[in-house]
Motif scaffolding. Structure first.
Motif, mmCIF file in Angstrom:
data_model
loop_
_atom_site.group_PDB
_atom_site.id
_atom_site.type_symbol
_atom_site.label_atom_id
_atom_site.label_comp_id
_atom_site.label_asym_id
_atom_site.label_seq_id
_atom_site.Cartn_x
_atom_site.Cartn_y
_atom_site.Cartn_z
ATOM 1 N N SER A 410 10.830 14.989 1.202
ATOM 2 C CA SER A 410 9.597 15.186 0.715
ATOM 3 C C SER A 410 9.876 13.693 0.054
ATOM 4 O O SER A 410 10.199 12.925 -0.949
ATOM 5 C CB SER A 410 10.082 16.334 0.334
ATOM 6 N N GLY A 411 8.508 13.961 0.084
ATOM 7 C CA GLY A 411 7.245 12.177 -0.332
ATOM 8 C C GLY A 411 7.963 11.032 0.345
ATOM 9 O O GLY A 411 7.611 9.815 -0.533
ATOM 10 N N LYS A 414 4.829 10.861 5.152
ATOM 11 C CA LYS A 414 4.165 10.875 6.806
ATOM 12 C C LYS A 414 3.171 11.049 6.138
ATOM 13 O O LYS A 414 2.025 10.775 7.169
ATOM 14 C CB LYS A 414 5.083 12.121 6.608
ATOM 15 N N THR A 416 0.710 10.749 4.408
ATOM 16 C CA THR A 416 0.213 9.050 3.680
ATOM 17 C C THR A 416 -0.484 8.734 5.216
ATOM 18 O O THR A 416 -1.479 8.010 5.013
ATOM 19 C CB THR A 416 0.240 8.853 2.660
ATOM 20 N N HIS A 573 8.467 18.612 9.618
ATOM 21 C CA HIS A 573 10.051 18.877 8.842
ATOM 22 C C HIS A 573 10.749 20.088 9.053
ATOM 23 O O HIS A 573 12.018 19.703 8.941
ATOM 24 C CB HIS A 573 9.368 20.249 7.420
HETATM 25 N N1 LIG Z 1 -3.108 12.192 -4.150
HETATM 26 C C1 LIG Z 1 -1.986 11.869 -4.774
HETATM 27 N N2 LIG Z 1 -2.319 10.496 -5.443
HETATM 28 C C2 LIG Z 1 -1.091 10.194 -6.053
HETATM 29 N N3 LIG Z 1 0.055 10.506 -5.116
HETATM 30 C C3 LIG Z 1 -0.228 10.956 -4.424
HETATM 31 C C4 LIG Z 1 -1.010 11.261 -3.469
HETATM 32 N N4 LIG Z 1 -0.440 11.652 -2.140
HETATM 33 C C5 LIG Z 1 0.630 11.779 -3.015
HETATM 34 N N5 LIG Z 1 0.939 10.708 -2.949
HETATM 35 C C6 LIG Z 1 2.614 10.123 -3.746
HETATM 36 O O1 LIG Z 1 2.779 9.656 -2.201
HETATM 37 C C7 LIG Z 1 3.628 9.569 -2.381
HETATM 38 C C8 LIG Z 1 4.120 9.860 -0.433
HETATM 39 O O2 LIG Z 1 3.479 11.379 -0.236
HETATM 40 P P1 LIG Z 1 3.269 11.810 0.827
HETATM 41 O O3 LIG Z 1 2.553 13.373 0.823
HETATM 42 O O4 LIG Z 1 3.046 10.957 1.196
HETATM 43 O O5 LIG Z 1 5.151 12.152 0.904
HETATM 44 P P2 LIG Z 1 4.980 13.373 2.875
HETATM 45 O O6 LIG Z 1 5.955 12.566 3.089
HETATM 46 O O7 LIG Z 1 4.391 13.744 3.318
HETATM 47 O O8 LIG Z 1 5.330 14.354 1.643
HETATM 48 P P3 LIG Z 1 5.978 15.856 2.342
HETATM 49 O O9 LIG Z 1 6.992 15.748 2.933
HETATM 50 O O10 LIG Z 1 6.589 16.928 0.310
HETATM 51 O O11 LIG Z 1 4.582 16.761 2.092
HETATM 52 C C9 LIG Z 1 4.911 10.696 -3.007
HETATM 53 O O12 LIG Z 1 5.298 9.699 -3.780
HETATM 54 C C10 LIG Z 1 3.538 11.154 -3.272
HETATM 55 O O13 LIG Z 1 3.611 11.303 -4.882
#
Ligand SMILES: Nc1ncnc2c1ncn2[C@@H]1O[C@H](COP(=O)(O)OP(=O)(O)OP(=O)(O)O)[C@@H](O)[C@H]1O
Length: 672
Positions: A410-411, A414, A416, A573
Motif C-alpha cells: 500500500s502506498g 500503483k 499514481t 491487490h
Molecule cells: N492526492 C494525493 N495527494 C498527496 N499525496 C498522495 C495523493 N494520492 C496519493 N498520495 C501519496 O502518494 C503515494 C502513492 O500513493 P498511491 O495511491 O499511488 O499508492 P498505491 O500503491 O496505489 O496505494 P494503495 O494500494 O493503498 O491504493 C503515497 O505515499 C500516498 O500517500
C-alpha cells in the motif's frame, strides 16, 4: 480545501514552466486588476447594458419617491395658510393627485429597473456557472482528487448565487440609495438649511460608522467568513456521506471532528466580527439614525422663538419630521449594499480563482498515437506539497495487446502510476507515452479516446441505463449499448429493470448494488472500444457472485473484435488475479523494485515473493475458516489461484472465458 489552500499546492510544470493544472494555481493578481463590478458585468456580455438601465431607473424611482413628501409638505403648507378655513385650501386635491402620481411612477420605475437588472443578473450568473463548469472540464482529472465536490459546488453555485443577488437587487437599490443621498442634502437644505443640517448630522455619523465597520479589518472578515462557509459546506458534504458510518458506530456530530470544528470556526468568526468590529459602531449608527428627531427637535425649538411666520416654520418642521423617517431606511440599504459588494467581490475572486487554474496543456499541433502501446520513461512525480516523490524514475513498457499488472505494498505508487497515463496529472520529469507519442503532445480528447479507465468505485448518473452506458460513446445505437451490457454480464440487471434500458437509475429511479454498478461501468468501458484499458482494482468491492460476473466482463473488456487483445495496465491487490499476466511490475515506495513473470518473481525471492507468501497465508486462512474449506482448500495443489478458482470457478481475464472457449489460464498455464 479552499482555493487558497489549493494555491499552496501549485507547482511549476517543468515541461511548460508554468503552474500545473493539477495543483490548481488561481491567479489572484489577475482578478484584482479591474473593479469587481466591471468584471462581474463582463459575465453578462451585451446584457450588461440592462444593468446600467436598471440602475438608472431605480435612481429615478427614488427621486420620484421624494415627490409625495414634497406634495404633503405643500398640502400642509396650503392648509396652514388658510387655517381654520380649511375649505379655502383649493390646491389640496392637486397635491394629492400629484403625490399619487409620483408614488405610482416611483413603483413603476422601480419594477422596470428590477426587471432589467434581473435580466442582466441571470445572464451574468448563468455565464459564470457555464464558464466555471466549462473550465473544470478542461482541468486535469487529478484536480478533482484534491477538491471535494461540496467545495466546488459551493464555489461555483454559491458564488454565482451571491453575485446574482448583487446585480439583481443590491445594485439597483444601491443606485437608489445613492440618488437619495445625493438628492437628500439638496432637498434638506432647500426649505430650512438649519433644520436640514440637523437632519444631515446623524447621516454623517452613520456614514463614519459604516466606514469604520468596513475598514480593512472588516473586509478581511468577509473573506474569512466566506472561507468558513466553504469549509463548512465541504466538511458538511463529507459528514453527510459518512452518516452511515457515524450511525453504525453510534457517534454524534461531535465525533465528526472536521465538521464540528468547521461549525465552531464559523460561529467564532461571526461572533468576533459582531463583538470586536461591529458592536460599538453599529450601536452608535442605529441610535443616530433612528434618533434623527432628537437632533431636529432642539434645533426647531431654538429656531421657533425667532420665527416671524410661525405657520411657515411649522410646515417646514412637519416636512423635516416626516422626511427624516426615510433616512434610516436609505442608510440601512446602503450599509447592506456595502456588505453585499464585499461578499460579491469575494465570490468573484473565488470564481476567477477557479477560472485562472491552468488547464491541461494542449500543444498547437497535437499528434495521434501510432499504436496502442503504453510506456513510461524515467517518470518521476510528486504530489503538490508532498516531501517525497510518489514515483521515482519509473521505466516500463506495455506492448500493444500486452497485459501488465502493477502490484506492491500500500502506498507503493500503483494508482499514481496508472493515473499518469490518461493525464490525471502531468509528470515532473520523464515521459509517459501512448503509441510512442508523449501524452502531453496528444490532444486530451484523443487521449481519452485511447484510454478507458475503470475505477475502484464508479459513479452512475441519475439518468436512464441507456444514457449511463452511452456516456462512453454518445452516438452509440441502443443495440450497441445492449451488446456492451451483454458483454459486461449485465443482462440480469437489464431484465429486472421495469423499463429495461430506459429505466431511470439513481435518485427518483432504481438503485443498483455496488457490484452491479461496477458491471455497468465495465459496459461503458466496453462500449468505448478504446485500445488501451487501465483497470484499478476492478473487483475490489465485489461479492463472490458479482466477482464471477465482473471477471467475465473483464475478459470481454480485454479483447476487441476478432479475439485480439487490448493493451491492459491493471492494478491489483488480489495477487491471484495477476499471476498470469505478461509481466508484473512491483512498486514499493515509489520505486520499481522488481519486474517479471509470476514465476520469475517468485524465484527472485524478493518483494513479490514475500507479498505472494503473505497472500497465500491470507487465502489459506480464509479457506480454512470458510465453511466450504473441506471441499476446496486442501484438495487443490495449485495454491491460492486454485483456491480462489474453487470459489470463483473458471472465470476472469486470465481464466476460462466460457463464452469464447479461450482460456488465459490454460494458455499461460506454463508460465504460472
Ligand atoms: N492526492 C494525493 N495527494 C498527496 N499525496 C498522495 C495523493 N494520492 C496519493 N498520495 C501519496 O502518494 C503515494 C502513492 O500513493 P498511491 O495511491 O499511488 O499508492 P498505491 O500503491 O496505489 O496505494 P494503495 O494500494 O493503498 O491504493 C503515497 O505515499 C500516498 O500517500
Amino acid at each position: 480545501m479552499t482555493t487558497d489552500q489549493a494555491d499552496s499546492r501549485s507547482k511549476p510544470d517543468p515541461a511548460e514552466g508554468k503552474a500545473q493544472g493539477g495543483g490548481g494555481a488561481p491567479n489572484r493578481e489577475r482578478s484584482h486588476g479591474r473593479s469587481s463590478l466591471r468584471r462581474l458585468l463582463d459575465f453578462a456580455g451585451p446584457r450588461k447594458v440592462f444593468s446600467y438601465l436598471g440602475c438608472g431607473l431605480s435612481a429615478l424611482s427614488t427621486i420620484a419617491g421624494l415627490g409625495p413628501y414634497i406634495c404633503i409638505w405643500l398640502a400642509v403648507k396650503d392648509l396652514l395658510a388658510v387655517a381654520p378655513k380649511w375649505s379655502q385650501a383649493t390646491e389640496i386635491a392637486i397635491y394629492g393627485w400629484l403625490g399619487f402620481g409620483f408614488a405610482a411612477a416611483s413603483v413603476v420605475l422601480y419594477c422596470a429597473g428590477l426587471l432589467m437588472t434581473h435580466l442582466a443578473a441571470f445572464r451574468s450568473a448563468s455565464n459564470m456557472r457555464k464558464a466555471a463548469i466549462g473550465h473544470l472540464m478542461s482541468l486535469p482529472l487529478g484536480y478533482f482528487d484534491l477538491h471535494a465536490s461540496g467545495e466546488l459546488r459551493r464555489t461555483i453555485d454559491g458564488s454565482a448565487g451571491d453575485t446574482e443577488n448583487l446585480l439583481a437587487h443590491i445594485l439597483p437599490d444601491a443606485a437608489g440609495s445613492f440618488a437619495m443621498i445625493l438628492g437628500m442634502p439638496i432637498l434638506m437644505l432647500a426649505f430650512d438649511w438649519r433644520m436640514g443640517l440637523a437632519c444631515l448630522f446623524p447621516i454623517l455619523i452613520a456614514l463614519v460608522c459604516i466606514r469604520v465597520m468596513m475598514n480593512d479589518q472588516g473586509q478581511s472578515f468577509v473573506k474569512k467568513y466566506q472561507d468558513a462557509l466553504v469549509r463548512m459546506s465541504k466538511t458538511g458534504t463529507e459528514y453527510v456521506r459518512g452518516i452511515p458510518v457515524v450511525k453504525v458506530f453510534q457517534q454524534t456530530v461531535y465525533s465528526f471532528k472536521a465538521f464540528h470544528e468547521a461549525i465552531e470556526h464559523y460561529s467564532r468568526i461571526a461572533r468576533n466580527y459582531a463583538m470586536q468590529i461591529c458592536h460599538l459602531p453599529q450601536t452608535i449608527q442605529m441610535t443616530a439614525l433612528n434618533g434623527t428627531v432628537i437632533f431636529l427637535v432642539p434645533v426647531a425649538i431654538l429656531l421657533a422663538s425667532g420665527q416671524g411666520e410661525f405657520t411657515s416654520f411649522l410646515t417646514d418642521f412637519a416636512f423635516y419630521a416626516v422626511f427624516s423617517g426615510m433616512v434610516p431606511t436609505a442608510m440601512t440599504r446602503l450599509q447592506f449594499s456595502n456588505e453585499s459588494f464585499s461578499k460579491a467581490d469575494d465570490a468573484l475572486n473565488r470564481i476567477t480563482g477557479v477560472l485562472s487554474i491552468d488547464p491541461l496543456t494542449v500543444v498547437a499541433e497535437p499528434e495521434h498515437p501510432k499504436s496502442a502501446d503504453a510506456s513510461m520513461e524515467q517518470v518521476s512525480y510528486s504530489y503538490p506539497g508532498a516531501n517525497r516523490p510518489a514515483l521515482d524514475r519509473i521505466d516500463f513498457k506495455v506492448p500493444e495487446g500486452g497485459m501488465v499488472a502493477l502490484v506492491g505494498p500500500s502506498g507503493g505508487g500503483k494508482s499514481t502510476c496508472a493515473s499518469l497515463l490518461p493525464r490525471f496529472w502531468d509528470v515532473d520529469s520523464g515521459r509517459v507515452a501512448v503509441g510512442g507519442i508523449d501524452v502531453r503532445s496528444i490532444d486530451p480528447h484523443d487521449l481519452m479516446g485511447q484510454v478507458a479507465f475503470v475505477f475502484q468505485a464508479n459513479r452512475l448518473f441519475s439518468t436512464t441505463l441507456l444514457e449511463n452506458v452511452r456516456a462512453a460513446r454518445p452516438d452509440a445505437a441502443p443495440e450497441q449499448v445492449m451488446e456492451a451490457l451483454r458483454a459486461a454480464q449485465c443482462m440480469d440487471i437489464v431484465d429486472k429493470l421495469p423499463e429495461g434500458l430506459d429505466t431511470m437509475l439513481g435518485s427518483g429511479g432504481i438503485y443498483l448494488s455496488g457490484g452491479e454498478v461496477q458491471r455497468v461501468a465495465l459496459a461503458r468501458a466496453i462500449l468505448k472500444e478504446s485500445p488501451i484499458v487501465v483497470l484499478d482494482e476492478a473487483t475490489a468491492f465485489a461479492d463472490p457472485e458479482n466477482e464471477v460476473l465482473i471477471q467475465k466482463a473483464l475478459t470481454k473488456l480485454t479483447r476487441v473484435e476478432g479475439g485480439r487483445r487490448r493493451t491492459v495496465l491493471m492494478i491489483a491487490h488480489r495477487l491471484s488475479t495477476v499471476a498470469h499476466v505478461d509481466r508484473i511490475l512491483v512498486l514499493d515506495g515509489g520505486h520499481l523494485v522488481e519486474q517479471g513473470t509470476h514465476n520469475q518473481l517468485l524465484d527472485a525471492q524478493g518483494t513479490y515473493a514475500r507479498l505472494w507468501s503473505d497472500y497465500e497465508r491470507a487465502v489459506s486462512w480464509k479457506v480454512d475458516n470458510s465453511p466450504r474449506s473441506d471441499a476446496g482448500a486442501g484438495q487443490n495443489p495449485a495454491g491460492p489461484i486454485a483456491g480462489e478458482n474453487h470459489v470463483v470457478p473458471g472465470v476472469g481475464p486470465f481464466a476460462t472465458d466460457s463464452s469464447t472457449g479461450d482460456s488465459d489460464i490454460q494458455r499461460k498455464g506454463g508460465e504460472a
